[in-house]
Design a protein around this motif. Structure first.
Motif, mmCIF file in Angstrom:
data_model
loop_
_atom_site.group_PDB
_atom_site.id
_atom_site.type_symbol
_atom_site.label_atom_id
_atom_site.label_comp_id
_atom_site.label_asym_id
_atom_site.label_seq_id
_atom_site.Cartn_x
_atom_site.Cartn_y
_atom_site.Cartn_z
ATOM 1 N N GLN A 1 34.074 82.793 40.091
ATOM 2 C CA GLN A 1 34.863 81.969 39.181
ATOM 3 C C GLN A 1 35.792 81.049 39.972
ATOM 4 O O GLN A 1 36.011 79.898 39.585
ATOM 5 N N LEU A 2 36.342 81.558 41.072
ATOM 6 C CA LEU A 2 37.187 80.721 41.924
ATOM 7 C C LEU A 2 36.376 79.606 42.570
ATOM 8 O O LEU A 2 36.771 78.439 42.551
ATOM 9 N N LEU A 3 35.244 79.979 43.130
ATOM 10 C CA LEU A 3 34.429 79.006 43.859
ATOM 11 C C LEU A 3 33.829 77.958 42.930
ATOM 12 O O LEU A 3 33.595 76.821 43.348
ATOM 13 N N ASN A 4 33.607 78.333 41.660
ATOM 14 C CA ASN A 4 33.012 77.409 40.691
ATOM 15 C C ASN A 4 34.066 76.656 39.890
ATOM 16 O O ASN A 4 33.749 76.056 38.860
ATOM 17 N N HIS A 5 35.317 76.709 40.338
ATOM 18 C CA HIS A 5 36.416 76.001 39.662
ATOM 19 C C HIS A 5 36.653 76.533 38.252
ATOM 20 O O HIS A 5 37.146 75.803 37.386
ATOM 21 N N GLU A 6 36.331 77.794 38.000
ATOM 22 C CA GLU A 6 36.499 78.375 36.673
ATOM 23 C C GLU A 6 37.757 79.221 36.571
ATOM 24 O O GLU A 6 38.117 79.670 35.472
ATOM 25 N N ALA A 7 38.423 79.494 37.678
ATOM 26 C CA ALA A 7 39.661 80.271 37.674
ATOM 27 C C ALA A 7 40.566 79.781 38.789
ATOM 28 O O ALA A 7 40.099 79.250 39.806
ATOM 29 N N ASP A 8 41.867 79.947 38.583
ATOM 30 C CA ASP A 8 42.847 79.525 39.582
ATOM 31 C C ASP A 8 43.197 80.658 40.537
ATOM 32 O O ASP A 8 43.391 80.429 41.729
ATOM 33 N N LEU A 9 43.298 81.877 39.996
ATOM 34 C CA LEU A 9 43.632 83.039 40.816
ATOM 35 C C LEU A 9 42.742 84.206 40.422
ATOM 36 O O LEU A 9 42.305 84.323 39.277
ATOM 37 N N LEU A 10 42.523 85.092 41.376
ATOM 38 C CA LEU A 10 41.824 86.354 41.143
ATOM 39 C C LEU A 10 42.675 87.474 41.706
ATOM 40 O O LEU A 10 43.151 87.396 42.843
ATOM 41 N N MET A 11 42.887 88.528 40.901
ATOM 42 C CA MET A 11 43.541 89.745 41.385
ATOM 43 C C MET A 11 42.519 90.870 41.313
ATOM 44 O O MET A 11 41.950 91.126 40.243
ATOM 45 N N SER A 12 42.282 91.537 42.447
ATOM 46 C CA SER A 12 41.182 92.499 42.488
ATOM 47 C C SER A 12 41.390 93.495 43.623
ATOM 48 O O SER A 12 41.959 93.145 44.658
#
Length: 302
Positions: A142-153
Motif C-alpha cells: 500500500q505504501l509503495l503503490n501510493h495507497e497509504a501514507d504510513l504503515l504500523m506493523s
C-alpha cells in the motif's frame, strides 16, 4: 477520433482509471470519487479509445483489468503522484489542511497506538480526514503503490523503497477470566494443558509466540480458534480459557480478567514504515512525528 480523445485526456480521467483498477468495480470507484457511475462509464469509454484497449472486461459482478491496463496503472499512479507533489505548497500548515491521510495497520495498532495518533491529528489538523486501511501482511505494498501514507506493523519488511523506525517493544501475557482463575502453578506443563483460545489470522500469519513454541517442540491444541480479536472478550467469559496476547492488549480488557506472564519470554516490536518517495514530504514528516509521539505515550501508559 482516437487522436481527438488523446488530446483531451486530462489527469481526472487518468485518476478515474486508477480508481476503477483499485476497486474492481464501477460502483465502488464512483463512491470513492464522489461521481456517478454514468460519468465513470463515459470516461472509461474515452480511455478505451485513447489506449486502444478494452482496459477492463466484466467477470461476474466485477471488472477484471486487461494485461495492457495492468501495465499502465503503475506508471499512471506514479505520474499522478508526481503531479500532486508539484502542486503542493512548499510549507505544510496542519491547521489549514483538508488532506486525507491513510494509515495502514492491524488490530493491535488500532487499539494501542491509533487513539493517541487520532487525538493529535484532530488537535493540530481539525479539517484533515483520516482513513484506516487493514494492513494484514501486505501493508508495505500500500505504501509503495501510493495507497497509504504510513504503515504500523510488527513485521520485519525489507524493501529498498521503504524507510522505517522503531516505535515500541512488546511482550506477551496470558489472560484468564476472573470466573475461572489461573492454576496455582503456572508453568509450561500447565500452559500446554490449558484450554486455549487462539487467534488464527485469515491471512495465514502466525503470532510470534506460536513460532517460539514450535521451536521448543511444544504444540498446543486450541479449544477455540477465531480469525481476529473482535468479540473475543465475550468468548473468554464462557469457559476456563486462556488467551495469549500482547501485554498492552491484555490491559485493554474490561474488569474481571487476570493477566499473568507466560512461562516463556518472547519479545517483538512495532515498527513504523513509510515510502522513500514520501520521506521529505512535509505532511508525511509531520504525520510520522505524531505517530512516534503516540507510540511513546502508549509505551509509557501501558
Amino acid at each position: 477520433m482516437e487522436e481527438f480523445y488523446r488530446s483531451k485526456t486530462d489527469l481526472h480521467a487518468l485518476r478515474v482509471l486508477v480508481q476503477i483498477h483499485k476497486e474492481g468495480s464501477l460502483s465502488r470507484a464512483a463512491e470513492r470519487l464522489g461521481l456517478t457511475q454514468s460519468t465513470l462509464s463515459y470516461t472509461l469509454e474515452k480511455l478505451r479509445t485513447v489506449f486502444n484497449d478494452p482496459l477492463f472486461v466484466r467477470q461476474g459482478r466485477g471488472l477484471v483489468p486487461t494485461h495492457r491496463c495492468d501495465q499502465l496503472i503503475p506508471e499512471l499512479t506514479d505520474m499522478l503522484h508526481r503531479f500532486e507533489r508539484l502542486t503542493e505548497p512548499e510549507e505544510f500548515d496542519p491547521a489549514a489542511s483538508t488532506e486525507t491521510v491513510v494509515i495502514s495497520c492491524n488490530y493491535y495498532e488500532r487499539i494501542v497506538i491509533l487513539p493517541g495518533l487520532i487525538r493529535r491529528i484532530r488537535a493540530q489538523a481539525p479539517h484533515m480526514r483520516v482513513r484506516i486501511e487493514t494492513a494484514d501482511t501486505t501493508g508495505h505494498t500500500q505504501l509503495l503503490n501510493h495507497e497509504a501514507d504510513l504503515l504500523m506493523s510488527p513485521l520485519v519488511i525489507e524493501d529498498s523503497g521503504l524507510m522505517t523506525r522503531h516505535l515500541l517493544d512488546e511482550r506477551y501475557a496470558c489472560l484468564f477470566s476472573g470466573a475461572t482463575p489461573p492454576p496455582a502453578t503456572w508453568d509450561m506443563v500447565a500452559y500446554q494443558a490449558a484450554h486455549h483460545i487462539v487467534v488464527d489470522y485469515d491471512t495465514g500469519w502466525s503470532p510470534f509466540y506460536i513460532a517460539h513454541l514450535k521451536e521448543l517442540g511444544i504444540v498446543i491444541d486450541p479449544a477455540i480458534k477465531v480469525p481476529s480479536f473482535g468479540g473475543i472478550e465475550v468468548l473468554m467469559r464462557e469457559g476456563d480459557f486462556v488467551l495469549t496476547l500482547p501485554s498492552r492488549l491484555a490491559r485493554t480488557f474490561g474488569a474481571g480478567f487476570v493477566a499473568l506472564k507466560p512461562p516463556f519470554d518472547v519479545q517483538f516490536n512495532i515498527r513504523l514504515y513509510w515510502a522513500s518517495h514520501n520521506h521529505l514530504r512535509p505532511l508525511n514528516v509531520w504525520l510520522r512525528q505524531l505517530a512516534i509521539e503516540a507510540a511513546q505515550e502508549a509505551a509509557g501508559i501501558y
